[in-house]
Every structure is written in C-alpha cells, then in structure tokens.
Write a protein that holds these residues in place. Structure first.
Motif, short mmCIF file in Angstrom:
data_model
loop_
_atom_site.label_atom_id
_atom_site.label_comp_id
_atom_site.label_asym_id
_atom_site.label_seq_id
_atom_site.Cartn_x
_atom_site.Cartn_y
_atom_site.Cartn_z
N TRP A 1 0.85 -1.20 0.00
CA TRP A 1 0.00 0.00 0.00
C TRP A 1 0.88 1.25 0.00
N VAL A 2 0.44 2.26 -0.70
CA VAL A 2 1.17 3.54 -0.69
C VAL A 2 0.21 4.73 -0.70
N TYR A 3 0.74 5.86 -0.24
CA TYR A 3 0.09 7.14 -0.51
C TYR A 3 0.77 7.67 -1.76
N ALA A 4 0.01 8.02 -2.78
CA ALA A 4 0.62 8.42 -4.06
C ALA A 4 0.23 9.84 -4.46
N GLU A 5 1.22 10.54 -5.00
CA GLU A 5 0.96 11.84 -5.63
C GLU A 5 1.40 11.73 -7.08
N VAL A 6 0.48 11.98 -7.99
CA VAL A 6 0.78 11.86 -9.42
C VAL A 6 0.49 13.21 -10.08
N SER A 7 1.44 13.68 -10.89
CA SER A 7 1.20 14.98 -11.54
C SER A 7 1.93 15.07 -12.87
N GLY A 8 1.57 16.08 -13.64
CA GLY A 8 2.17 16.28 -14.95
C GLY A 8 3.52 16.98 -14.84
N VAL A 9 4.38 16.72 -15.82
CA VAL A 9 5.66 17.43 -15.92
C VAL A 9 5.56 18.31 -17.16
#
Ligand code: FMN
Length: 156
Positions: free
Chosen positions: A94-102
């Motif tokens: 399990w993870v806490y994820a932050e996903v964003s554009g570059v």
C-alpha cells in the motif's frame, strides 16, 4: 494470473523514509523507476521500464479510482490518493501516491509519481472503502484459492 498464488495475502511494507519514484509517458508507460520502486514491487528496474503502469494494478483497486486519477491529470491537476499495488510475486503493498504532470515550456510532456508508506489504520480504512466502491459498481472480485491441508502446513 499471479493473484492465484499463495503470496496473494502477503503484504510488503514500504519502509519509513523510503520514496517510490516513477515517471511515465503520456500513455502511462513507465520511463523511469528508482531502486526503491523495483525493490518493493519485486520487478527489476529494466523490467519496469517500457511497461504500462497498470502492470502493478491490484484487482482490489476500483476502476473508478484510476478514472478519477486520469481525469484529474487531464485537467492539469495533481492527483493524490491511496493505492494498493500488486507485486510481481502476487503479494501487495500500500502507498500514498501523488501523481502529476511534468511541463516543459508550458507543454505537458510526461507524468511523475512519488509514493510513500501509510499506516495500518489507513490501509484498513481504504480496503473497506475500495471494497464498498467495487460492490456498489458491481465489479467485486475476490479470488479464493483452496489449499490442500498438507500444503498449508508446509507453507507455515
Ligand atoms: C505517473 C503514473 C503513476 C501511476 N501509478 C500507478 C500505480 O502505482 N498503480 C496502478 O495500478 N496504476 C498506476 N497508474 C495508473 C495506470 O496507468 C492505470 O491507469 C491503472 O493501473 C488502471 O489500469 P487500466 O487503466 O488499464 O484500467 C499510474 C499512472 C501514472 C500516469
């Protein structure tokens, strides 16, 4: 399918202070993976590169979570949430994820993601939430493997 393995119920804990980092192209194909990502997922770095990020998709994750992720990214925003991923050996983490554009010169060129450990309470809360979401959307799947008693004893 690896999730028929007896490893299915085994969790790998992401060590405190470790960060899993990956980058993908605009279709979600992995272009970069750090060593921690490889260690936790059970894949080699070179095995991950060139594969779709969905290689880690755990059957317990509701479709709606990723639909929301992609909608948020396409609107130009960062997505954050809790993700249960499946390891190469069929186990999970399990993870806490932050996903964003570059962005380069205001143009979206790729996506990046950073993931860190979460508490056991959060894992339990999210497991219940995702189970409810799946049930509501009628896409509940549970894989049950019947293990012969002798095999079960030898696994202990
Ligand atoms: C940067 C980035 C990181 C991602 N990380 C994960 C991840 O750790 N686990 C996962 O199942 N999907 C992840 N995804 C979403 C997948 O690309 C995919 O949408 C998801 O696994 C659902 O699979 P599907 O779209 O084939 O249904 C990520 C996407 C991006 C752009």
């Amino acid at each position: 399918m690896t999730y028929n393995d007896s490893n299915f119920l085994i969790e790998t804990e992401v060590p405190e202070g470790e960060v899993i980092i990956s980058r993908t192209d605009l279709r979600g194909i992995i272009t970069y993976a750090n060593e921690t990502f490889a260690d936790i997922s059970g894949y080699g770095v070179d095995e991950l590169i060139g594969k779709p990020h969905s290689i880690l998709r755990h059957p317990d994750m509701p479709r709606a979570a990723f639909e929301h992720m992609w909608k948020t990214l396409k609107e130009g925003n960062m997505w954050q949430g809790y993700v249960k991923n499946m390891r190469k050996d069929g186990g999970h983490y399990w993870v806490y994820a932050e996903v964003s554009g570059v962005y380069k010169d205001d143009v979206l060129v790729e996506y990046k993601s950073m993931r860190s450990p979460i508490s056991n309470e959060t894992k339990e809360k999210m497991q219940r939430k995702y189970d409810e979401m799946k049930l509501k959307n009628k896409d509940m799947i549970r894989v049950i493997r019947y293990v012969p008693f002798e095999e079960y004893v030898s696994m202990q």
